[in-house]
Write a protein that holds these residues in place. Sequence first.
Motif, short mmCIF file in Angstrom:
data_model
loop_
_atom_site.label_atom_id
_atom_site.label_comp_id
_atom_site.label_asym_id
_atom_site.label_seq_id
_atom_site.Cartn_x
_atom_site.Cartn_y
_atom_site.Cartn_z
N ALA A 278 -5.28 -6.53 58.88
CA ALA A 278 -5.44 -5.43 57.46
C ALA A 278 -7.25 -5.30 57.43
CB ALA A 278 -4.96 -5.82 56.17
N SER A 279 -7.91 -5.35 58.30
CA SER A 279 -9.16 -5.16 58.20
C SER A 279 -9.55 -3.90 58.40
CB SER A 279 -9.82 -5.87 59.43
OG SER A 279 -9.73 -5.60 60.58
N THR A 280 -8.71 -2.82 58.43
CA THR A 280 -9.23 -1.40 58.43
C THR A 280 -8.02 -0.97 57.44
OG1 THR A 280 -7.60 -0.78 60.33
CG2 THR A 280 -9.79 -1.40 60.95
N TYR A 281 -8.47 0.43 56.96
CA TYR A 281 -7.51 1.17 56.12
C TYR A 281 -6.19 1.35 56.70
CZ TYR A 281 -4.85 4.60 53.43
OH TYR A 281 -3.89 5.27 52.80
N ILE A 282 -6.40 1.65 58.12
CA ILE A 282 -4.98 2.03 58.71
C ILE A 282 -4.44 0.78 58.98
CG2 ILE A 282 -4.03 2.74 61.17
CD1 ILE A 282 -6.07 5.12 60.82
N GLY A 283 -4.90 -0.37 59.48
CA GLY A 283 -4.51 -1.55 59.74
C GLY A 283 -3.79 -2.31 58.61
N MET A 284 -4.60 -2.01 57.21
CA MET A 284 -4.11 -2.40 56.03
C MET A 284 -2.67 -1.95 55.60
SD MET A 284 -5.41 -1.90 52.15
CE MET A 284 -4.93 -0.46 51.65
N MET A 285 -2.57 -0.52 55.65
CA MET A 285 -1.36 0.15 55.42
C MET A 285 -0.30 -0.27 56.47
SD MET A 285 -2.00 1.67 52.60
CE MET A 285 -0.70 3.04 52.38
N ARG A 286 -0.56 -0.41 57.67
CA ARG A 286 0.67 -0.70 58.68
C ARG A 286 1.10 -2.17 58.39
NH1 ARG A 286 2.22 1.42 63.69
NH2 ARG A 286 0.73 3.14 63.25
N HIS A 287 0.18 -3.07 58.17
CA HIS A 287 0.32 -4.42 57.74
C HIS A 287 1.38 -4.43 56.54
CE1 HIS A 287 0.18 -8.59 56.70
NE2 HIS A 287 0.01 -8.01 55.38
N ASP A 288 1.13 -3.71 55.52
CA ASP A 288 1.87 -3.54 54.30
C ASP A 288 3.26 -3.15 54.64
OD1 ASP A 288 -0.33 -4.66 52.84
OD2 ASP A 288 -0.43 -2.82 51.56
N ILE A 289 3.40 -2.01 55.33
CA ILE A 289 4.68 -1.29 55.54
C ILE A 289 5.62 -2.13 56.44
CG2 ILE A 289 4.39 -0.04 57.09
CD1 ILE A 289 7.00 0.35 54.36
N ASP A 290 4.83 -2.91 57.25
CA ASP A 290 5.56 -3.79 58.23
C ASP A 290 6.10 -4.98 57.76
OD1 ASP A 290 5.22 -1.74 60.43
OD2 ASP A 290 3.64 -3.13 61.34
N VAL A 291 5.28 -5.61 56.92
CA VAL A 291 5.82 -6.87 56.10
C VAL A 291 6.85 -6.63 55.05
CG1 VAL A 291 4.82 -8.48 54.20
CG2 VAL A 291 3.70 -8.02 56.31
N ILE A 292 6.79 -5.37 54.34
CA ILE A 292 7.89 -5.03 53.41
C ILE A 292 8.90 -4.53 54.06
CG2 ILE A 292 8.51 -3.15 51.83
CD1 ILE A 292 5.37 -3.05 51.26
N GLY A 293 9.02 -3.69 55.29
CA GLY A 293 10.16 -3.60 55.85
C GLY A 293 10.83 -4.93 56.65
N SER A 294 10.38 -5.70 57.18
CA SER A 294 10.95 -6.92 57.57
C SER A 294 11.40 -7.85 56.58
CB SER A 294 9.69 -7.83 58.28
OG SER A 294 10.25 -8.76 58.88
N ALA A 295 10.75 -7.86 55.54
CA ALA A 295 11.33 -8.88 54.41
C ALA A 295 12.71 -8.30 53.48
CB ALA A 295 10.22 -9.07 53.34
#
Length: 335
Positions: A278-295
């Motif tokens: 999540a160290s970039t904006y794109i990385g942050m948003m991709r991390h968030d949705i992947d974590v949300i989706g998986s959980a």
Amino acid sequence: MKSWLKNYNFYLILPLLFCISNGILHSQKIKVLSTASMWHDMCKVISGDLVDCDFIVPIGSDPHLYEPTPADLIKVNQANAILINGLTFEGWLTKLIENSGTKAKQIFITKGIKPIESSVYHNATDPHAWMDVENAIIYAENIYLTLTDLDPRHKDEYHFNFQLYKKELQDLNQHIINTVLTIPESKRVLITSHDGFRYFGNKYGIQLEPLQGTSTEADVQSTTLLKVNQVIKEKQIPAIFVESTINPKLIEQIQKENNIIIGGKLYADSLGDSTTLASTYIGMMRHDIDVIGSALRKSYNDIAQHSAVKNTSIYYWIIGFYLISFLLLYYINRK
């Protein structure tokens, strides 16, 4: 004769000095200061290495509660432009600018975005517009236009970088849409520490149940806690989420009370550090949705059963420990 030669040499050297000083001036990078790390990252991407980009609120800090430092006064004073979110996000900024004596241009990068109005407070808006990636494209375009205005000599480079970045943001937007579709519709509920995902939820079709309002300065209401617990039970929500800039204590309490899981750490008000995805904006948003989706794709019943088994195991371990201790004491006393 010597006097004439001195003057002649002076006029020969003068153009050279002018060229050198002119070159030094053009080699100095413009300084663009962002209030937060998300648009600082956008500025870095669009500017390449042509601009000196910096930001105020440190990684991992809460912008709502931030208190500027003397070092921030120097940053603001030396900046050519300040990239500002506005929409009540940087309540501390006006005083910082006034005290710094800066002549920097103040650029509101949310220009062109339709803000979400508060349903509680009159004339108040939700500042977290960047959590909708289509809004982030507007942020990026405003930054691109700012750089072009400040440094027109490099407008072609800025335009090229912006177009590439825009395509990456469009791909990210589609990735979020596709991931949300993999979550069962009844489970598309996001429970977080504060209301930093309202634009995200509205855009991508996720129900928001935050514990606090859009600012982390607000207190958590008992009615909110009751509602969140009710939603978890009625909709059988398998996971809730902590945020990188907010104390997780209350979320952890709710998780334990409901025998569900902490789905992961989400980023909203700050990027992650360089060791995270999540160290970039794109990385942050991709991390968030992947974590949300998986959980949220997990089964509520499986998680509750696993928690029950885990709690039962702990209970038996405790009984076993005390039983063995009692037997050892009994054996020692008989001797």
